[in-house]
Design a protein around this motif. Sequence first.
Motif, PDB file in Angstrom:
ATOM      1  N   GLY A 182     -13.650 -22.980 -50.206  1.00  0.00           N
ATOM      2  CA  GLY A 182     -13.683 -22.261 -48.926  1.00  0.00           C
ATOM      3  C   GLY A 182     -12.323 -21.745 -48.526  1.00  0.00           C
ATOM      4  O   GLY A 182     -12.182 -20.602 -48.073  1.00  0.00           O
ATOM      5  N   TRP A 183     -11.303 -22.594 -48.694  1.00  0.00           N
ATOM      6  CA  TRP A 183      -9.948 -22.164 -48.340  1.00  0.00           C
ATOM      7  C   TRP A 183      -9.476 -21.021 -49.236  1.00  0.00           C
ATOM      8  O   TRP A 183      -8.893 -20.045 -48.755  1.00  0.00           O
ATOM      9  CB  TRP A 183      -8.982 -23.339 -48.443  1.00  0.00           C
ATOM     10  N   ALA A 184      -9.722 -21.136 -50.552  1.00  0.00           N
ATOM     11  CA  ALA A 184      -9.248 -20.104 -51.478  1.00  0.00           C
ATOM     12  C   ALA A 184      -9.968 -18.772 -51.242  1.00  0.00           C
ATOM     13  O   ALA A 184      -9.343 -17.708 -51.281  1.00  0.00           O
ATOM     14  CB  ALA A 184      -9.430 -20.564 -52.919  1.00  0.00           C
ATOM     15  N   ILE A 185     -11.262 -18.829 -51.002  1.00  0.00           N
ATOM     16  CA  ILE A 185     -12.000 -17.587 -50.735  1.00  0.00           C
ATOM     17  C   ILE A 185     -11.532 -16.967 -49.422  1.00  0.00           C
ATOM     18  O   ILE A 185     -11.357 -15.748 -49.318  1.00  0.00           O
ATOM     19  CB  ILE A 185     -13.514 -17.854 -50.748  1.00  0.00           C
ATOM     20  N   GLN A 186     -11.297 -17.792 -48.407  1.00  0.00           N
ATOM     21  CA  GLN A 186     -10.789 -17.277 -47.131  1.00  0.00           C
ATOM     22  C   GLN A 186      -9.417 -16.631 -47.321  1.00  0.00           C
ATOM     23  O   GLN A 186      -9.141 -15.562 -46.779  1.00  0.00           O
ATOM     24  CB  GLN A 186     -10.707 -18.405 -46.119  1.00  0.00           C
ATOM     25  N   ALA A 187      -8.544 -17.277 -48.105  1.00  0.00           N
ATOM     26  CA  ALA A 187      -7.214 -16.712 -48.345  1.00  0.00           C
ATOM     27  C   ALA A 187      -7.306 -15.432 -49.172  1.00  0.00           C
ATOM     28  O   ALA A 187      -6.519 -14.506 -48.981  1.00  0.00           O
ATOM     29  CB  ALA A 187      -6.334 -17.735 -49.064  1.00  0.00           C
ATOM     30  N   GLY A 188      -8.263 -15.367 -50.089  1.00  0.00           N
ATOM     31  CA  GLY A 188      -8.425 -14.163 -50.897  1.00  0.00           C
ATOM     32  C   GLY A 188      -8.963 -12.986 -50.115  1.00  0.00           C
ATOM     33  O   GLY A 188      -8.657 -11.834 -50.413  1.00  0.00           O
ATOM     34  N   LEU A 189      -9.771 -13.259 -49.109  1.00  0.00           N
ATOM     35  CA  LEU A 189     -10.343 -12.183 -48.299  1.00  0.00           C
ATOM     36  C   LEU A 189      -9.451 -11.759 -47.136  1.00  0.00           C
ATOM     37  O   LEU A 189      -9.702 -10.738 -46.504  1.00  0.00           O
ATOM     38  CB  LEU A 189     -11.709 -12.609 -47.753  1.00  0.00           C
ATOM     39  N   ALA A 190      -8.399 -12.527 -46.863  1.00  0.00           N
ATOM     40  CA  ALA A 190      -7.545 -12.251 -45.703  1.00  0.00           C
ATOM     41  C   ALA A 190      -6.948 -10.839 -45.686  1.00  0.00           C
ATOM     42  O   ALA A 190      -6.949 -10.193 -44.636  1.00  0.00           O
ATOM     43  CB  ALA A 190      -6.435 -13.291 -45.610  1.00  0.00           C
ATOM     44  N   PRO A 191      -6.433 -10.308 -46.799  1.00  0.00           N
ATOM     45  CA  PRO A 191      -5.874  -8.951 -46.715  1.00  0.00           C
ATOM     46  C   PRO A 191      -6.918  -7.874 -46.456  1.00  0.00           C
ATOM     47  O   PRO A 191      -6.578  -6.786 -46.015  1.00  0.00           O
ATOM     48  CB  PRO A 191      -5.242  -8.733 -48.093  1.00  0.00           C
ATOM     49  N   TRP A 192      -8.168  -8.153 -46.694  1.00  0.00           N
ATOM     50  CA  TRP A 192      -9.205  -7.135 -46.566  1.00  0.00           C
ATOM     51  C   TRP A 192      -9.927  -7.196 -45.234  1.00  0.00           C
ATOM     52  O   TRP A 192     -10.814  -6.388 -44.975  1.00  0.00           O
ATOM     53  CB  TRP A 192     -10.207  -7.292 -47.705  1.00  0.00           C
ATOM     54  N   ARG A 193      -9.574  -8.151 -44.377  1.00  0.00           N
ATOM     55  CA  ARG A 193     -10.232  -8.269 -43.071  1.00  0.00           C
ATOM     56  C   ARG A 193      -9.767  -7.146 -42.164  1.00  0.00           C
ATOM     57  O   ARG A 193      -8.650  -6.659 -42.259  1.00  0.00           O
ATOM     58  CB  ARG A 193      -9.902  -9.606 -42.452  1.00  0.00           C
ATOM     59  N   GLY A 194     -10.619  -6.793 -41.223  1.00  0.00           N
ATOM     60  CA  GLY A 194     -10.335  -5.668 -40.345  1.00  0.00           C
ATOM     61  C   GLY A 194      -9.130  -5.840 -39.456  1.00  0.00           C
ATOM     62  O   GLY A 194      -8.064  -5.289 -39.699  1.00  0.00           O
ATOM     63  N   SER A 195      -9.231  -6.605 -38.413  1.00  0.00           N
ATOM     64  CA  SER A 195      -8.152  -6.643 -37.428  1.00  0.00           C
ATOM     65  C   SER A 195      -7.195  -7.806 -37.635  1.00  0.00           C
ATOM     66  O   SER A 195      -6.107  -7.803 -37.099  1.00  0.00           O
ATOM     67  CB  SER A 195      -8.743  -6.724 -36.024  1.00  0.00           C
TER      68      SER A 195
END
Length: 114
Positions: A38-51
């Motif tokens: 969960g942490w790694a997927i969240q960190a991987g998606l962080a640059p692609w989040r909107g705001s």
Amino acid sequence: MNTVHFDWRLIAVMLVLFLVIFSRSPQTNIVVLAIGAGWAIQAGLAPWRGSRGVLGGSKVTYWRGQRIVTKSAARGRRLSVTPVQILVSLWYLLLGLGMAYAAIAIFVRLASFA
């Protein structure tokens, strides 16, 4: 004033490492792998989040006490992600998916023996 700030996340990391190293229980391994995934997927998606990520939709500046919010163009937001950020993001996503797969595989193996 020199103050030292203690990061409590260090205690959490040490606790997780303690659980992984000294635990012989597969259930603990499943939980630790799921948390790590969960942490790694969240960190991987962080640059692609909107705001909230690197691709933020607005920029806030202050001028003469006034708060000014300016929206950036979609093209500018796409170009703000560097190739290094893309590679790191993909690496975190790959690690997260691998840990999730390992947690699911251990869980299925445990469930099939029960």
